[in-house]
Every structure is written in C-alpha cells, then in structure tokens.
Design an enzyme around this catalytic site. Structure first.
Site, PDB file in Angstrom:
ATOM      1  N   ASN A  65      -3.958  14.630  -1.839  1.00 32.92           N
ATOM      2  CA  ASN A  65      -5.013  13.349  -1.535  1.00 32.92           C
ATOM      3  C   ASN A  65      -6.263  13.521  -0.513  1.00 32.92           C
ATOM      4  O   ASN A  65      -6.721  12.906  -0.247  1.00 32.92           O
ATOM      5  CB  ASN A  65      -4.599  12.463  -0.873  1.00 32.92           C
ATOM      6  CG  ASN A  65      -3.365  12.081  -1.820  1.00 32.92           C
ATOM      7  OD1 ASN A  65      -3.070  11.729  -2.624  1.00 32.92           O
ATOM      8  ND2 ASN A  65      -2.304  11.743  -0.881  1.00 32.92           N
ATOM      9  N   HIS A 151       2.464  -0.028   1.442  1.00 36.33           N
ATOM     10  CA  HIS A 151       2.880   2.012   1.073  1.00 36.33           C
ATOM     11  C   HIS A 151       4.562   0.794   1.753  1.00 36.33           C
ATOM     12  O   HIS A 151       4.483   0.234   2.446  1.00 36.33           O
ATOM     13  CB  HIS A 151       1.877   2.613   2.073  1.00 36.33           C
ATOM     14  CG  HIS A 151       2.559   3.465   2.593  1.00 36.33           C
ATOM     15  ND1 HIS A 151       2.987   3.982   3.588  1.00 36.33           N
ATOM     16  CD2 HIS A 151       2.449   5.494   1.417  1.00 36.33           C
ATOM     17  CE1 HIS A 151       2.969   5.433   3.123  1.00 36.33           C
ATOM     18  NE2 HIS A 151       2.741   6.179   2.344  1.00 36.33           N
ATOM     19  N   GLU A 197      -3.533  -3.376   0.264  1.00 38.15           N
ATOM     20  CA  GLU A 197      -4.465  -2.145   0.249  1.00 38.15           C
ATOM     21  C   GLU A 197      -5.485  -2.686  -0.146  1.00 38.15           C
ATOM     22  O   GLU A 197      -5.474  -3.157  -0.857  1.00 38.15           O
ATOM     23  CB  GLU A 197      -3.640  -0.591  -0.340  1.00 38.15           C
ATOM     24  CG  GLU A 197      -2.211  -0.139   0.469  1.00 38.15           C
ATOM     25  CD  GLU A 197      -1.534   0.601  -0.432  1.00 38.15           C
ATOM     26  OE1 GLU A 197      -1.890   2.029  -1.060  1.00 38.15           O
ATOM     27  OE2 GLU A 197      -0.156   0.288  -0.136  1.00 38.15           O
ATOM     28  N   SER A 201      -2.306   3.392  -3.899  1.00 35.02           N
ATOM     29  CA  SER A 201      -1.612   5.000  -3.565  1.00 35.02           C
ATOM     30  C   SER A 201      -0.682   4.880  -4.799  1.00 35.02           C
ATOM     31  O   SER A 201      -1.323   6.289  -5.335  1.00 35.02           O
ATOM     32  CB  SER A 201      -0.871   4.872  -2.916  1.00 35.02           C
ATOM     33  OG  SER A 201       0.406   4.164  -2.381  1.00 35.02           O
ATOM     34  N   ASP A 226      -5.597  -1.940   4.370  1.00 33.51           N
ATOM     35  CA  ASP A 226      -5.412  -0.862   4.613  1.00 33.51           C
ATOM     36  C   ASP A 226      -6.473   0.661   3.807  1.00 33.51           C
ATOM     37  O   ASP A 226      -5.791  -0.162   2.532  1.00 33.51           O
ATOM     38  CB  ASP A 226      -3.864  -0.048   4.663  1.00 33.51           C
ATOM     39  CG  ASP A 226      -3.252   0.969   4.362  1.00 33.51           C
ATOM     40  OD1 ASP A 226      -4.416   2.345   4.777  1.00 33.51           O
ATOM     41  OD2 ASP A 226      -2.327   1.288   4.015  1.00 33.51           O
ATOM     42  N   HIS A 229      -6.586   5.284   0.495  1.00 35.83           N
ATOM     43  CA  HIS A 229      -7.589   5.546  -0.378  1.00 35.83           C
ATOM     44  C   HIS A 229      -8.727   4.903  -0.521  1.00 35.83           C
ATOM     45  O   HIS A 229      -9.230   5.421  -1.807  1.00 35.83           O
ATOM     46  CB  HIS A 229      -6.130   6.014  -1.844  1.00 35.83           C
ATOM     47  CG  HIS A 229      -5.220   6.270  -1.297  1.00 35.83           C
ATOM     48  ND1 HIS A 229      -4.800   7.111  -1.746  1.00 35.83           N
ATOM     49  CD2 HIS A 229      -3.586   5.290  -0.947  1.00 35.83           C
ATOM     50  CE1 HIS A 229      -3.004   7.560  -1.287  1.00 35.83           C
ATOM     51  NE2 HIS A 229      -2.923   6.115  -0.810  1.00 35.83           N
ATOM     52  N   LYS A 260      -6.304  11.900   4.582  1.00 35.24           N
ATOM     53  CA  LYS A 260      -6.362  11.430   2.715  1.00 35.24           C
ATOM     54  C   LYS A 260      -8.266  12.637   2.853  1.00 35.24           C
ATOM     55  O   LYS A 260      -8.398  13.737   2.922  1.00 35.24           O
ATOM     56  CB  LYS A 260      -5.851  10.686   2.018  1.00 35.24           C
ATOM     57  CG  LYS A 260      -4.727  10.289   2.151  1.00 35.24           C
ATOM     58  CD  LYS A 260      -4.070   9.561   1.875  1.00 35.24           C
ATOM     59  CE  LYS A 260      -2.803   9.449   2.255  1.00 35.24           C
ATOM     60  NZ  LYS A 260      -1.601   8.005   2.359  1.00 35.24           N
TER      61      LYS A 260
HETATM   62  C1  PLP Z   1      -0.334   7.841   2.681  1.00 29.13           C
HETATM   63  C2  PLP Z   1      -0.811   6.329   3.242  1.00 29.13           C
HETATM   64  C3  PLP Z   1      -0.012   5.972   4.621  1.00 29.13           C
HETATM   65  C4  PLP Z   1       0.668   6.906   5.843  1.00 29.13           C
HETATM   66  O1  PLP Z   1      -0.610   7.606   6.368  1.00 29.13           O
HETATM   67  P1  PLP Z   1      -0.434   9.359   6.739  1.00 29.13           P
HETATM   68  O2  PLP Z   1      -1.248   9.705   7.846  1.00 29.13           O
HETATM   69  O3  PLP Z   1       0.259  10.256   5.527  1.00 29.13           O
HETATM   70  O4  PLP Z   1       0.913   8.850   7.574  1.00 29.13           O
HETATM   71  C5  PLP Z   1      -0.235   5.007   5.050  1.00 29.13           C
HETATM   72  N1  PLP Z   1      -0.611   3.350   3.467  1.00 29.13           N
HETATM   73  C6  PLP Z   1      -0.992   4.079   2.757  1.00 29.13           C
HETATM   74  C7  PLP Z   1      -1.628   3.248   1.691  1.00 29.13           C
HETATM   75  C8  PLP Z   1      -0.921   6.117   2.851  1.00 29.13           C
HETATM   76  O5  PLP Z   1      -1.125   6.056   0.495  1.00 29.13           O
END
Ligand code: PLP
Length: 406
Positions: A65, A151, A197, A201, A226, A229, A260
């Site tokens: 990512n 997620h 989100e 993801s 969130d 991405h 990411k």
């Molecule tokens: C990867 C991810 C997380 C977690 O983040 P990390 O920093 O890897 O713990 C949370 N939400 C989504 C949508 C993700 O893809």
C-alpha cells in the site's frame, strides 16, 4: 550414567496438557488448510518497493500500500535517521507520562495543517486509532452504523465499544437511511455514529461521501471517515477524498493511517480541538500504550510535507499514468472511480490461492485475499499499483495474467 532427555519428571509433569493443547491447535490449523484459508508469513529480505526479495528471488511487487513509493524514499529515511540521532530510539513510556516527544507534536501540527482541522492526534497504528477513538466516543446506549465492507479495525472497535451495531449494505444510501430512521425513532438520547471508508481497502471503490454527509445532517448523526487508502492520493495536495468531494469540513472524525501512501507507520485522527482533547483523555489505546518510536513520527511528518509539494503531485501523476496503463491492458472499463486498488475477484478461495502461486512462478507478487479479510466466496487477487512502478512493470503484470488463462 547419562540422564534421558527430556528427564522423566518433565515429561510426566504437564506433558499431557501441552500435547493436548497443541493437537487441538493442529486440528484448527488443518481446518484452515482444508478451506484454503491457511496463511503464513513470507520473509522479505529487501526494503519495500516495486521489487522485493523473497527466498533469494526478486519479485515484481503488486501487493503493498506504499502507493507513492515513499516507504524507502531517502527523504523519509533521512528524517527518521535525524530523529533517531536527536531523540534516540524508544519513547520510553506513554505520551501522557513523559513520552510526548517533540516529533509527535510536530507531526500532529503538520497533520492538522494538512487536513485543515483544528487539531490532530497520532496513534501507534491505524488499528489502535479505530479502537481508541470509537470506544472513547460511544458506549452501550449508543448506536454505531457501519458500511458492510469497513475494515476489521472498525468492526472490532464497534464490538468493543458495546454500542448497538447496525450494518448497511455496501454504499447503499437507502439502506443507510432506513437504519438512521430506525435509530432516531428508537432512542432520542442515543448518539448515532456512522463509519465508512472513503476508498474501500479490498474493493478500491469510493463511498458516496456527499450523500452520506447529507444523511448524517438530516438525522443529526456523527460521521467518521477512514481515509486509509485516500490520504496522499486524492484531493488538493493529497488531502484525501473528503477534500476532493468538498465535504471535509462537515465530517466530525477524520481517520487515517501513516503507514500506506505516507510510507511510515502509525495512525491519526484529525478534527476539532474538543475531539482531540477528549481522545487524549479517553482513548485507551492511546493512553495505555508506549508512544511509537519518534523516528516514525519524523518520517511521517516528512511524508506529509512531501505529498503537499510539487514532487508529491508528480508522484500522484505517475500513479495515475500507471493506472491508465493497467486499465488499458486489463480492459477495465466504466470504472466509477479510479483508486490504486484493483481487485480481480475469483470467488473460490483455492482458485485465488492457485492463481497467486502461478503468478509467483513468474516472479510476480500479487496477494490472494481471502476470508476473513473479505467474505467467504469473494476471494480475489488484489493488485495495488504505486508511483514506483514503470510502464514495463505493468506490461509484465499483464503478460503474467495472460499466462494464467492458457
Ligand atoms: C490498513 C487499514 C487500517 C489500519 O491501519 P494500520 O496503520 O495498518 O494499523 C485501518 N483502516 C483501513 C481501511 C485500512 O486499510
């Protein structure tokens, strides 16, 4: 006379219990294998980049990512090294005791400035961010409304908060509205939190954020988005999809990860001063955990500056170019939204695993994503592109996929 090893007293004492324990676990592992759901770690002997080394072989990597190719960039590395030289490695304790080292404060100011919010708070991971934040805001009298595909960190947080959980069909506004109507009629004193989100993801599609903001206003709910991405990739200067859709100011809780597109490690919340002060006081994953290494914060801060610069814009353009080439080669048409994530949905778990193996035989690394990351029967190959890929890399990927069919 030599003693037998292990000595009799050791095997007699507790041997049985441990053996039973292990054979029980073996049965569980066998069950996973039978369903093609067994997972194992693969040791990578190189930095994260468009090429990775596994078992002495070099693979073209379409699994990370690290969308802007920052994880191994000298700008981030130098920032981390400088921070180590100035602040050492470990933070020593939690932020609230005496671990609140300057790099965290600088990072949080940079984050708030980047996202144009009053304040920001960083956490050790995105996972810890979701857990700490949702549990700080909601209790058992409240209602949390989740998109079906959010997620695992958000699902786990919702469960741990004790709030009543309602799930709406993925990106389905009618379903969301129905649930909000039910929630507001049910108990007027409950808080209602919607969580989605911005870019999903495992599917790479976008949430209809404008419409969701409209609904949360209509029903006086709170909204948490969130941007794991999307941060660094969409919106002005890479601010995220809520900026691109012009709704950032209306979203109470802006979440994301530093691990990411930002190429470092950690998670964050951006929002009002009141929100951040509440989290400092109530978010248990923040309070009861040693602060991350300050070098991680320094690297993330360098990344935030980078994504807002002309060079950041250039990386975004490169990524878009590669995505255009991928769409052409894979004949992907009528995409509603272009993100860096392209799922090739195969359905059957064994089929996805076998396809990933066949790609690896051609030195191409694409992960097979299976339950519980996605629903059973929705297994897929998940291709992620980064700005570090070349046009040739995309051609090689397409060639390897063609060979799967033959
Ligand atoms: C990867 C991810 C997380 C977690 O983040 P990390 O920093 O890897 O713990 C949370 N939400 C989504 C949508 C993700 O893809």
């Amino acid at each position: 006379m030599r003693q037998p090893f292990p000595p009799a007293w050791l095997t007699a004492n507790g041997h049985c219990a441990v053996t039973d324990f292990n054979s029980e676990l073996q049965q569980r592992l066998d069950a996973l294998r039978e369903q093609s759901l067994f997972r194992e770690l693969r040791r990578v002997d190189s930095p994260q980049s468009s090429r990775i080394q596994i078992g002495g072989k070099t693979f073209l990597n379409f699994s990370s990512n690290d969308y802007l190719g920052l994880a191994n960039d000298s700008i981030l590395k130098e920032a981390a090294i400088r921070a180590i030289e100035k602040f050492g490695v470990g933070a020593g304790t939690s932020r609230l005791i005496c671990g609140s080292l300057a790099p965290f404060h600088e990072l949080e100011e940079a984050l708030a400035d980047f996202k144009q919010t009053e304040a920001a708070l960083s956490f050790s991971t995105g996972y810890a961010t979701a857990i700490g934040t949702i549990c700080a805001l909601l209790g058992k009298d409240d209602i949390i409304v989740l998109d079906k595909l959010v997620h695992a960190s958000i699902v786990d947080a919702a469960k741990l908060s004790g709030a009543k959980i309602r799930v709406f069909a993925h990106n389905d506004l009618n379903d969301l509205e129905k649930i909000l109507k039910w929630a507001t009629e049910k108990k007027s004193e409950s808080k209602i939190l919607i969580v989605t989100e911005s870019i999903f993801s495992m599917d790479g599609d976008a949430a209809p954020l404008r419409e969701i903001v409209g609904l949360k206003n209509k029903f006086a709910a709170w909204l948490m988005v969130d941007e794991a991405h999307a941060t660094g990739i969409f919106g002005k200067n890479g601010r995220g999809l809520m900026d691109e859709f012009g709704v950032a100011k209306q979203i109470e809780i802006q979440m994301g990860t530093l691990g990411k597109a930002l190429g470092a490690s950690g998670g964050y919340i951006c929002g009002s001063r009141a929100l951040i002060d509440l989290l400092i006081n109530k978010a248990r994953s923040f309070i009861f955990s040693t602060a991350p290494i300050p070098a991680a914060a320094a690297a993330a801060m360098a990344a935030i500056q980078f994504v807002q610069s002309n060079n950041g814009e250039k990386r975004r353009e490169l990524l878009q170019q590669r995505l255009g080439e991928l769409n052409l080669k894979f004949k992907i048409q009528n995409l509603k939204f272009q993100s860096a994530i392209t799922p090739i949905i195969l359905g059957n778990e064994a089929k996805a695993v076998n396809a990933a193996i066949k790609l690896r035989e051609q030195n191409i690394f694409v992960p097979a994503i299976r339950y519980p990351t996605v629903a059973r029967g929705k297994a897929r190959l998940r291709i992620t592109l980064t700005a570090a890929h070349s046009e040739n890399d995309i051609s090689d990927l397409a060639r390897a996929f063609k060979a799967l069919d033959s």
